[in-house]
Design a protein around this motif. Structure first.
Motif, PDB file in Angstrom:
ATOM      1  N   ILE A  37       0.725  -1.233  -0.407  1.00  0.00           N
ATOM      2  CA  ILE A  37      -0.227   0.235  -0.046  1.00  0.00           C
ATOM      3  C   ILE A  37       0.555   1.024   0.306  1.00  0.00           C
ATOM      4  O   ILE A  37       0.824   1.681  -0.790  1.00  0.00           O
ATOM      5  CB  ILE A  37      -1.153   0.141   1.368  1.00  0.00           C
ATOM      6  CG1 ILE A  37      -1.657  -1.021   1.909  1.00  0.00           C
ATOM      7  CG2 ILE A  37      -1.493   1.069   1.492  1.00  0.00           C
ATOM      8  CD1 ILE A  37      -2.501  -1.522  -0.577  1.00  0.00           C
ATOM      9  N   LYS A  38       1.735   1.511   1.382  1.00  0.00           N
ATOM     10  CA  LYS A  38       2.343   2.838   1.241  1.00  0.00           C
ATOM     11  C   LYS A  38       3.449   2.798  -0.326  1.00  0.00           C
ATOM     12  O   LYS A  38       3.807   1.713  -0.680  1.00  0.00           O
ATOM     13  CB  LYS A  38       3.483   2.466   2.254  1.00  0.00           C
ATOM     14  CG  LYS A  38       2.579   2.495   3.637  1.00  0.00           C
ATOM     15  CD  LYS A  38       2.073   4.703   3.779  1.00  0.00           C
ATOM     16  CE  LYS A  38       1.246   5.089   4.588  1.00  0.00           C
ATOM     17  NZ  LYS A  38       1.189   6.098   4.391  1.00  0.00           N
ATOM     18  N   GLU A  63      -6.396   9.652   7.427  1.00  0.00           N
ATOM     19  CA  GLU A  63      -5.540   9.316   6.746  1.00  0.00           C
ATOM     20  C   GLU A  63      -6.312   9.310   5.494  1.00  0.00           C
ATOM     21  O   GLU A  63      -5.522   9.797   4.180  1.00  0.00           O
ATOM     22  CB  GLU A  63      -4.389   8.224   6.949  1.00  0.00           C
ATOM     23  CG  GLU A  63      -3.701   7.874   6.183  1.00  0.00           C
ATOM     24  CD  GLU A  63      -3.331   6.480   7.182  1.00  0.00           C
ATOM     25  OE1 GLU A  63      -1.993   6.129   5.807  1.00  0.00           O
ATOM     26  OE2 GLU A  63      -3.713   5.858   7.759  1.00  0.00           O
ATOM     27  N   ALA A  64      -7.458   8.550   4.905  1.00  0.00           N
ATOM     28  CA  ALA A  64      -7.736   8.344   3.963  1.00  0.00           C
ATOM     29  C   ALA A  64      -8.118   9.857   3.467  1.00  0.00           C
ATOM     30  O   ALA A  64      -8.140   9.450   1.839  1.00  0.00           O
ATOM     31  CB  ALA A  64      -8.713   7.269   3.728  1.00  0.00           C
ATOM     32  N   GLU A  67      -4.881  11.472   1.761  1.00  0.00           N
ATOM     33  CA  GLU A  67      -4.395  11.320   0.833  1.00  0.00           C
ATOM     34  C   GLU A  67      -5.204  11.002  -1.030  1.00  0.00           C
ATOM     35  O   GLU A  67      -4.667  10.687  -1.582  1.00  0.00           O
ATOM     36  CB  GLU A  67      -4.454   9.579   1.182  1.00  0.00           C
ATOM     37  CG  GLU A  67      -3.212   9.686   2.527  1.00  0.00           C
ATOM     38  CD  GLU A  67      -2.559   8.132   1.872  1.00  0.00           C
ATOM     39  OE1 GLU A  67      -3.535   7.148   2.301  1.00  0.00           O
ATOM     40  OE2 GLU A  67      -1.699   7.884   2.532  1.00  0.00           O
ATOM     41  N   GLU A  74       2.168  11.755   0.989  1.00  0.00           N
ATOM     42  CA  GLU A  74       1.703  11.216   1.871  1.00  0.00           C
ATOM     43  C   GLU A  74       1.479  11.412   3.370  1.00  0.00           C
ATOM     44  O   GLU A  74       1.315  12.520   3.336  1.00  0.00           O
ATOM     45  CB  GLU A  74       3.496  10.284   1.841  1.00  0.00           C
ATOM     46  CG  GLU A  74       3.426   8.993   3.277  1.00  0.00           C
ATOM     47  CD  GLU A  74       2.696   8.306   2.757  1.00  0.00           C
ATOM     48  OE1 GLU A  74       1.547   7.899   2.793  1.00  0.00           O
ATOM     49  OE2 GLU A  74       3.151   7.100   1.267  1.00  0.00           O
ATOM     50  N   GLN A 191      -1.308   2.191   9.230  1.00  0.00           N
ATOM     51  CA  GLN A 191      -0.794   2.964   8.453  1.00  0.00           C
ATOM     52  C   GLN A 191      -1.675   2.211   7.047  1.00  0.00           C
ATOM     53  O   GLN A 191      -1.604   1.393   6.934  1.00  0.00           O
ATOM     54  CB  GLN A 191       0.493   2.881   8.299  1.00  0.00           C
ATOM     55  CG  GLN A 191       1.909   3.399   9.491  1.00  0.00           C
ATOM     56  CD  GLN A 191       1.600   4.744   9.737  1.00  0.00           C
ATOM     57  OE1 GLN A 191       0.447   5.381   8.965  1.00  0.00           O
ATOM     58  NE2 GLN A 191       0.673   4.614  10.758  1.00  0.00           N
ATOM     59  N   ASP A 192      -2.379   3.159   6.313  1.00  0.00           N
ATOM     60  CA  ASP A 192      -3.302   2.809   5.774  1.00  0.00           C
ATOM     61  C   ASP A 192      -4.246   1.944   6.215  1.00  0.00           C
ATOM     62  O   ASP A 192      -4.695   1.085   5.302  1.00  0.00           O
ATOM     63  CB  ASP A 192      -2.101   2.205   4.287  1.00  0.00           C
ATOM     64  CG  ASP A 192      -1.976   4.097   3.382  1.00  0.00           C
ATOM     65  OD1 ASP A 192      -2.463   5.227   3.420  1.00  0.00           O
ATOM     66  OD2 ASP A 192      -0.787   3.617   2.621  1.00  0.00           O
ATOM     67  N   LYS A 195      -6.886   1.517   3.759  1.00  0.00           N
ATOM     68  CA  LYS A 195      -7.188   0.264   2.225  1.00  0.00           C
ATOM     69  C   LYS A 195      -6.407  -0.789   2.666  1.00  0.00           C
ATOM     70  O   LYS A 195      -7.219  -2.107   1.767  1.00  0.00           O
ATOM     71  CB  LYS A 195      -5.645   1.342   1.837  1.00  0.00           C
ATOM     72  CG  LYS A 195      -6.488   2.635   0.775  1.00  0.00           C
ATOM     73  CD  LYS A 195      -5.460   3.171   0.138  1.00  0.00           C
ATOM     74  CE  LYS A 195      -5.077   4.416   0.045  1.00  0.00           C
ATOM     75  NZ  LYS A 195      -3.840   5.193  -0.601  1.00  0.00           N
TER      76      LYS A 195
END
Length: 227
Positions: A37-38, A63-64, A67, A74, A191-192, A195
């Protein structure tokens, strides 16, 4: 400014999540590995960009949202706004610290500026609910706009004044405006998260609908692949 205020007027209550899904009870071990993902941005790559910090409820959601914005390179989930060193999700999530769930945003000022990020911040959550965002309650979910210099502070305060003067909300704005002291990176599995965990009940019922409402109302700010 006028256009954004009109949008926020319509959004003032729309972004208050109505789902009763409890985030804390919906974590799942079924996740896509972070490396899938990252981005492959290195520390040297990231050093080319400016940083901004906000807290607006669940950091999975925030975060989503950021982004999806053009010029944002980032976003990392983490903790800020408190005094305890090296906070953990267990401590922050249970309200045992003075920190809030927050995000660190790396952005290219040639593509998006801090004022626009402030628009995204206020346009993607309800800044009138004290220590709450949708189904998530507690000071760890409070609304905070962090600044790193006087210029950023003035932009935030001026935007808040405009919201009040135009009566965008029918309740007082409770967003904290405070200098960024230290941002602590959250654990890797956060993180993420949206997703990597698309079938998570909280993600499906709260995060994704919140992201989609933001996309619908701010299409001009979206990356091409975020439409």
């Amino acid at each position: 400014m006028k256009r954004s205020l009109l949008l926020l007027l319509a959004l003032s209550t729309a972004f208050a999540c109505q789902s009763k899904t409890d985030k804390k009870s919906q974590e799942t071990a079924e996740a896509v590995p972070a490396k899938e993902i990252k981005t492959s941005l290195t520390a040297q790559d990231l050093s080319k960009y400016k940083k901004a910090y906000f807290a607006a409820g669940c950091f999975w959601c925030v975060e989503a949202i950021f982004e999806s914005v053009t010029g944002v390179k980032e976003v990392y989930s983490g903790y800020a706004g408190g005094t305890e060193k090296d906070p953990t999700y267990r401590d922050v999530g249970s309200g045992r610290t003075s920190h809030a769930e927050a995000v660190e945003i790396y952005y290219d000022p040639q593509e998006v500026n801090f004022f626009q990020l402030v628009q995204v911040f206020f346009g993607s959550h309800d800044p009138t609910t004290l220590n709450r965002q949708g189904p998530d309650r507690g000071p760890q979910y409070r609304s905070i706009a962090f600044y790193s210099n006087e210029e950023e502070q003035n932009i935030i305060l001026a935007y808040m004044d405009a919201l009040r003067e135009n009566n965008v909300y029918d309740r007082p704005i409770v967003t904290e405006v405070t200098p960024l002291d230290t941002f602590y990176m959250a654990e890797e599995y956060h993180q993420d998260y949206e997703k990597r965990n698309p079938n998570n009940p909280y993600v499906q019922n709260v995060s994704i609908p919140r992201l989609n409402r933001f996309k619908e109302n701010f299409p001009d700010l979206l990356k091409e692949d975020a439409h």
